[in-house]
Design a protein around this motif. Sequence first.
Motif, short mmCIF file in Angstrom:
data_model
loop_
_atom_site.label_atom_id
_atom_site.label_comp_id
_atom_site.label_asym_id
_atom_site.label_seq_id
_atom_site.Cartn_x
_atom_site.Cartn_y
_atom_site.Cartn_z
N LYS A 34 27.15 6.14 23.16
CA LYS A 34 27.70 6.14 24.51
C LYS A 34 28.50 4.86 24.74
O LYS A 34 28.06 3.77 24.36
N GLN A 35 29.66 5.01 25.33
CA GLN A 35 30.48 3.85 25.65
C GLN A 35 30.03 3.23 26.97
O GLN A 35 29.37 3.88 27.78
N LYS A 36 30.39 1.96 27.17
CA LYS A 36 30.06 1.28 28.41
C LYS A 36 30.56 2.09 29.60
O LYS A 36 31.70 2.54 29.64
N GLY A 37 29.66 2.30 30.57
CA GLY A 37 30.01 3.05 31.76
C GLY A 37 29.82 4.55 31.65
O GLY A 37 29.95 5.27 32.65
N GLU A 38 29.48 5.04 30.47
CA GLU A 38 29.28 6.48 30.28
C GLU A 38 27.86 6.87 30.67
O GLU A 38 26.89 6.19 30.31
N TYR A 39 27.74 7.98 31.39
CA TYR A 39 26.42 8.44 31.84
C TYR A 39 25.73 9.24 30.73
O TYR A 39 26.37 9.98 29.99
N ILE A 40 24.42 9.07 30.68
CA ILE A 40 23.59 9.81 29.72
C ILE A 40 23.02 11.04 30.40
O ILE A 40 22.98 12.12 29.82
N PHE A 41 22.59 10.88 31.64
CA PHE A 41 22.18 12.01 32.48
C PHE A 41 22.18 11.55 33.93
O PHE A 41 22.21 10.34 34.22
N PHE A 42 22.15 12.54 34.83
CA PHE A 42 22.12 12.25 36.26
C PHE A 42 20.78 12.67 36.85
O PHE A 42 20.11 13.58 36.35
N GLU A 43 20.42 12.00 37.92
CA GLU A 43 19.18 12.32 38.64
C GLU A 43 19.19 13.81 39.03
O GLU A 43 20.15 14.31 39.59
N GLY A 44 18.10 14.52 38.70
CA GLY A 44 17.99 15.93 39.02
C GLY A 44 18.47 16.86 37.92
O GLY A 44 18.22 18.08 37.98
N ASP A 45 19.15 16.33 36.91
CA ASP A 45 19.60 17.16 35.79
C ASP A 45 18.40 17.75 35.03
O ASP A 45 17.36 17.11 34.91
N LYS A 46 18.59 18.96 34.50
CA LYS A 46 17.59 19.52 33.61
C LYS A 46 17.73 18.87 32.24
O LYS A 46 18.83 18.55 31.80
N GLY A 47 16.62 18.69 31.56
CA GLY A 47 16.68 18.11 30.22
C GLY A 47 15.32 18.01 29.58
O GLY A 47 14.30 17.93 30.27
N GLU A 48 15.30 18.02 28.26
CA GLU A 48 14.06 17.91 27.51
C GLU A 48 14.05 16.69 26.59
O GLU A 48 13.08 16.44 25.89
N ASP A 49 15.14 15.94 26.58
CA ASP A 49 15.28 14.84 25.63
C ASP A 49 14.81 13.51 26.20
O ASP A 49 15.10 13.17 27.36
N LEU A 50 14.09 12.76 25.37
CA LEU A 50 13.81 11.37 25.67
C LEU A 50 14.66 10.54 24.73
O LEU A 50 15.20 11.05 23.74
N ALA A 82 13.21 8.01 29.67
CA ALA A 82 13.28 9.45 29.99
C ALA A 82 12.12 10.24 29.43
O ALA A 82 12.12 11.48 29.47
N GLU A 83 11.07 9.57 28.96
CA GLU A 83 9.89 10.29 28.48
C GLU A 83 9.16 11.02 29.60
O GLU A 83 8.36 11.93 29.36
N ILE A 84 9.48 10.67 30.83
CA ILE A 84 8.82 11.29 31.97
C ILE A 84 9.16 12.78 32.10
O ILE A 84 8.46 13.52 32.79
N VAL A 85 10.22 13.25 31.42
CA VAL A 85 10.54 14.69 31.49
C VAL A 85 9.41 15.54 30.92
O VAL A 85 9.32 16.74 31.21
N LEU A 86 8.54 14.94 30.13
CA LEU A 86 7.39 15.67 29.60
C LEU A 86 6.50 16.21 30.71
O LEU A 86 5.81 17.21 30.55
N PHE A 87 6.53 15.55 31.86
CA PHE A 87 5.58 15.88 32.92
C PHE A 87 6.25 16.38 34.20
O PHE A 87 5.58 16.67 35.17
N LEU A 88 7.58 16.49 34.19
CA LEU A 88 8.26 16.83 35.43
C LEU A 88 9.14 18.08 35.31
O LEU A 88 10.21 18.15 35.87
N GLU A 89 8.70 19.04 34.55
CA GLU A 89 9.39 20.33 34.48
C GLU A 89 10.86 20.20 34.11
O GLU A 89 11.74 20.80 34.71
N ASN A 90 11.13 19.38 33.10
CA ASN A 90 12.48 19.25 32.53
C ASN A 90 13.52 18.69 33.50
O ASN A 90 14.71 18.93 33.33
N ARG A 91 13.08 17.92 34.50
CA ARG A 91 14.03 17.31 35.43
C ARG A 91 14.00 15.79 35.29
O ARG A 91 12.94 15.19 35.25
N TYR A 92 15.20 15.21 35.21
CA TYR A 92 15.27 13.74 35.16
C TYR A 92 15.16 13.20 36.59
O TYR A 92 15.95 13.57 37.46
#
Length: 211
Positions: A34-50, A82-92
Amino acid sequence: MDKKEALNLFATVVGVEENYILKDLDAVSMLIAKQKGEYIFFEGDKGEDLYFILKGAVRLFKTSYDGREITLHIAEKDDIFAEIVLFLENRYPASAVALEDTLLLSINSYKLFEKISQNPAIAMKLLGAFAKRINFLAERLKQLSIEDAKERVMEYLEKNADSSNTVRLSLPKKEIATMLGVTPETFSRIIKKLKEDGILTINGKNLRIIR
């Protein structure tokens, strides 16, 4: 850094030495730049990756109802986030943005735990490492809700002071301010007031606590 080196580093940080775990990790992970300033994910996005940071830094933040960004944590090399997605139904629950050019190891958490479900001991090692970070973030949210701005600034300075009670502001003031949940203007006013009250002396980016 190649993927094999990245996996070995991740395994060392979380305390997993078993070779077959590295094979499982290899099957469910990938390197992401990721380049400087590039987003990895946004609040509320679905995801399974840490994510595991191999190089660079990432800011984790929430957005308040009035659009203000509140920094929860600055994650750096060898940090997991982002390990918290394990417990929050795939939401960041927060957004993540690269503060500089960053290299990440992305791990699909659900596929990983499917692979190691036959070995509870290894699963507990990984969960234990993730739980420490989740507890940290929970305390961070509590701090933001119950402490006033001056207390947060003083706590930050005291935690980052060296043996001579000196703090070097290595991050931009804007980043420190958002990490503490205040505006840059409020942060500057608090620093000025602490100086006027005889609590701080200021020499460029070096702040010395004298009380």
